[in-house]
Scaffold this motif. Structure first.
Motif, mmCIF file in Angstrom:
data_model
loop_
_atom_site.group_PDB
_atom_site.id
_atom_site.type_symbol
_atom_site.label_atom_id
_atom_site.label_comp_id
_atom_site.label_asym_id
_atom_site.label_seq_id
_atom_site.Cartn_x
_atom_site.Cartn_y
_atom_site.Cartn_z
ATOM 1 N N LYS A 1 2.343 3.335 -13.123
ATOM 2 C CA LYS A 1 1.408 3.618 -14.217
ATOM 3 C C LYS A 1 0.373 4.682 -13.849
ATOM 4 O O LYS A 1 -0.225 5.306 -14.732
ATOM 5 N N ASP A 2 0.181 4.894 -12.561
ATOM 6 C CA ASP A 2 -0.763 5.926 -12.118
ATOM 7 C C ASP A 2 -0.066 7.247 -11.809
ATOM 8 O O ASP A 2 -0.722 8.198 -11.369
ATOM 9 N N ASN A 3 1.253 7.302 -12.028
ATOM 10 C CA ASN A 3 2.005 8.543 -11.817
ATOM 11 C C ASN A 3 1.814 9.453 -13.042
ATOM 12 O O ASN A 3 2.025 8.999 -14.170
ATOM 13 N N PRO A 4 1.430 10.732 -12.851
ATOM 14 C CA PRO A 4 1.218 11.643 -13.992
ATOM 15 C C PRO A 4 2.428 11.765 -14.911
ATOM 16 O O PRO A 4 2.278 12.029 -16.105
ATOM 17 N N ASP A 5 3.649 11.566 -14.373
ATOM 18 C CA ASP A 5 4.859 11.686 -15.190
ATOM 19 C C ASP A 5 5.109 10.458 -16.072
ATOM 20 O O ASP A 5 5.941 10.511 -16.985
ATOM 21 N N TYR A 6 4.399 9.373 -15.793
ATOM 22 C CA TYR A 6 4.652 8.109 -16.492
ATOM 23 C C TYR A 6 4.419 8.234 -18.001
ATOM 24 O O TYR A 6 5.161 7.642 -18.804
ATOM 25 N N LYS A 7 3.424 9.029 -18.374
ATOM 26 C CA LYS A 7 3.112 9.190 -19.796
ATOM 27 C C LYS A 7 3.515 10.559 -20.339
ATOM 28 O O LYS A 7 3.226 10.868 -21.498
ATOM 29 N N ASN A 8 4.176 11.345 -19.534
ATOM 30 C CA ASN A 8 4.605 12.674 -19.971
ATOM 31 C C ASN A 8 5.829 12.542 -20.880
ATOM 32 O O ASN A 8 6.860 12.030 -20.450
ATOM 33 N N PRO A 9 5.760 13.006 -22.134
ATOM 34 C CA PRO A 9 6.883 12.842 -23.068
ATOM 35 C C PRO A 9 8.158 13.567 -22.631
ATOM 36 O O PRO A 9 9.245 13.225 -23.101
ATOM 37 N N LEU A 10 8.042 14.521 -21.727
ATOM 38 C CA LEU A 10 9.235 15.203 -21.213
ATOM 39 C C LEU A 10 10.018 14.317 -20.250
ATOM 40 O O LEU A 10 11.233 14.443 -20.116
ATOM 41 N N TYR A 11 9.297 13.402 -19.597
ATOM 42 C CA TYR A 11 9.899 12.638 -18.512
ATOM 43 C C TYR A 11 9.975 11.135 -18.747
ATOM 44 O O TYR A 11 10.612 10.430 -17.954
ATOM 45 N N ASN A 12 9.342 10.617 -19.781
ATOM 46 C CA ASN A 12 9.263 9.151 -19.898
ATOM 47 C C ASN A 12 10.259 8.547 -20.882
ATOM 48 O O ASN A 12 10.103 7.408 -21.308
ATOM 49 N N VAL B 1 0.837 -1.200 0.000
ATOM 50 C CA VAL B 1 0.000 0.000 0.000
ATOM 51 C C VAL B 1 0.870 1.247 0.000
ATOM 52 O O VAL B 1 0.595 2.219 -0.726
ATOM 53 N N PHE B 2 1.943 1.194 0.793
ATOM 54 C CA PHE B 2 2.862 2.332 0.841
ATOM 55 C C PHE B 2 3.468 2.609 -0.531
ATOM 56 O O PHE B 2 3.464 3.754 -1.008
ATOM 57 N N TYR B 3 4.008 1.582 -1.186
ATOM 58 C CA TYR B 3 4.694 1.790 -2.459
ATOM 59 C C TYR B 3 3.738 2.215 -3.579
ATOM 60 O O TYR B 3 4.131 2.963 -4.479
ATOM 61 N N LYS B 4 2.506 1.783 -3.523
ATOM 62 C CA LYS B 4 1.539 2.235 -4.525
ATOM 63 C C LYS B 4 1.334 3.745 -4.411
ATOM 64 O O LYS B 4 1.309 4.471 -5.415
ATOM 65 N N GLU B 5 1.211 4.213 -3.189
ATOM 66 C CA GLU B 5 1.028 5.651 -2.971
ATOM 67 C C GLU B 5 2.296 6.429 -3.340
ATOM 68 O O GLU B 5 2.235 7.481 -3.993
ATOM 69 N N GLN B 6 3.470 5.910 -2.929
ATOM 70 C CA GLN B 6 4.724 6.594 -3.233
ATOM 71 C C GLN B 6 4.943 6.706 -4.736
ATOM 72 O O GLN B 6 5.278 7.779 -5.265
ATOM 73 N N HIS B 7 4.780 5.609 -5.452
ATOM 74 C CA HIS B 7 5.043 5.597 -6.889
ATOM 75 C C HIS B 7 4.052 6.474 -7.657
ATOM 76 O O HIS B 7 4.376 6.979 -8.738
ATOM 77 N N THR B 8 2.879 6.643 -7.116
ATOM 78 C CA THR B 8 1.870 7.479 -7.770
ATOM 79 C C THR B 8 2.123 8.970 -7.561
ATOM 80 O O THR B 8 1.914 9.775 -8.473
ATOM 81 N N LYS B 9 2.636 9.348 -6.404
ATOM 82 C CA LYS B 9 2.690 10.765 -6.020
ATOM 83 C C LYS B 9 4.064 11.426 -6.138
ATOM 84 O O LYS B 9 4.156 12.655 -6.066
ATOM 85 N N GLN B 10 5.124 10.632 -6.324
ATOM 86 C CA GLN B 10 6.463 11.223 -6.461
ATOM 87 C C GLN B 10 6.657 11.728 -7.891
ATOM 88 O O GLN B 10 7.188 11.033 -8.752
ATOM 89 N N THR B 11 6.234 12.967 -8.132
ATOM 90 C CA THR B 11 6.336 13.578 -9.456
ATOM 91 C C THR B 11 7.417 14.656 -9.464
ATOM 92 O O THR B 11 7.900 15.079 -8.402
ATOM 93 N N VAL B 12 7.767 15.112 -10.656
ATOM 94 C CA VAL B 12 8.718 16.210 -10.778
ATOM 95 C C VAL B 12 8.174 17.452 -10.087
ATOM 96 O O VAL B 12 8.890 18.124 -9.330
#
Length: 347
Positions: free
Chosen positions: A224-235, A105-116
């Protein structure tokens, strides 16, 4: 009278004075015993000169031994040939498939919210205020109120883990600064009591943001739920970085490692290797899995060997053994005072 003439006059008086002392010493001695007395004094003088020479040689030898010992410590602190953890079953650690649900549960939240975007704001917050002032030891005590939800290997308190790590390093006779790193490497978890949004921006494995998330990061699918995952600047592979730009120029996910690294860099006299151990000890995709090497510069290769020397003490010292905190406090307080010049640290 000129300065030169004054010096000549002083030298003349000094010579005259010495002669007077010698004459006074021998003028009442019977002539038949005069030579004998002078000979005794010469022998005594030679004896004293020999003694001084021997003491000087002894001190020189001791200095050479100390220098050699110091050189050996500097040379050998990375050598883990006979380290305590060689007899530990390393397969028992970081067993995430067997971890408590709280870890996932912790890692799901971390991976989703750690954005640039979040990481930039977190660094701005860090630089614009002081959260608290206290001694390092008081900070360790305060940290005892935190249970790290990301750790699958221990349920012990934070100060218990800190002492386990430090004592393991001490037993293997590593340098004093190395021992202190063992004590304070997780001290940045104090962030939880101040600016954090939860535990997801305090604990857990770290990784670069601003470029493609490596598949060697634990629970990679959660990105996959991180906003940066599909951002062409960051992926892309390099994202906002360039080949071999150096990890000093890479934004790692914000948490206790980054927080404590900056505090120690600004307020301690710890060497660069110690600072690297603090900053990268949770960067498992890098030091444990070999990811992100294309971002490393020459200095990072040196620091990787330092982090690799430290990491086993952090990981494999976790067990059920606890120490008497007050009994060990004087030793570690001395270490803290040696490397943190100011008693009160600004957190």
């Amino acid at each position: 009278m000129s300065t030169e003439n004054k010096h000549k006059k002083i030298d003349k008086l000094a010579t005259s004075s010495k002669s007077t002392v010698v004459v006074t010493k021998y003028q009442n001695v019977d002539k038949s015993k005069l030579l004998e007395k002078i000979d005794d004094d010469i022998q005594e003088l030679n004896r004293l000169k020999k003694q001084i020479q021997m003491q000087s040689e002894d001190n020189t030898q001791k200095m050479k031994e100390l220098e050699l010992k110091s050189t050996q410590i500097v040379t050998n602190w990375k050598d883990n040939t006979n380290a305590f953890w060689k007899d530990v079953d390393q397969r028992e650690f970081r067993q995430y498939e067997l971890a408590y649900d709280r870890v996932k549960v912790f890692y799901k939240e971390q991976h989703t919210k750690q954005t640039v975007a979040y990481n930039i704001q977190a660094r701005i917050n860090f630089k614009t205020k002081i959260r608290d002032k206290m001694t390092v030891w008081d900070a360790l005590i305060k940290l005892n109120n935190l249970l790290d939800e990301s750790d699958p290997d221990t349920e012990l308190s934070q100060i218990d883990h800190a002492l386990q790590t430090a004592e393991a390093i001490r037993r293997d006779k590593k340098p004093r600064w190395f021992q202190l790193v063992g004590l304070i490497h997780d001290l940045g978890k104090l962030l939880y009591f101040y600016d954090s949004k939860g535990q997801w921006d305090v604990v857990g494995d770290t990784f670069p943001v601003g470029c493609k998330f490596s598949k060697k990061i634990i629970y990679h699918d959660f990105f996959k739920d991180n906003p940066d995952y599909k951002n062409p600047l960051y992926n892309t592979k390099f994202g906002i970085y360039s080949r071999h730009c150096g990890l000093a120029n890479v934004m790692l996910s914000w948490g206790h490692d980054e927080y404590m690294y900056h505090l120690a860099k600004e307020q301690s006299t710890l060497p660069a290797e110690a600072l690297a151990m603090i900053r990268y000890h949770s960067f498992y995709p890098w030091h444990h899995e070999g990811a992100y090497k294309y971002l490393m510069d020459e200095k990072d290769h040196e620091m990787l060997s330092a982090v690799s020397a430290f990491n086993p003490y952090d990981l494999y010292s976790k067990n059920d053994i606890t120490y008497d905190i007050e009994e060990l406090r004087p030793y570690y307080q001395d270490l803290i005072d040696e490397f943190f010049p100011n008693k009160l640290v600004e957190f």
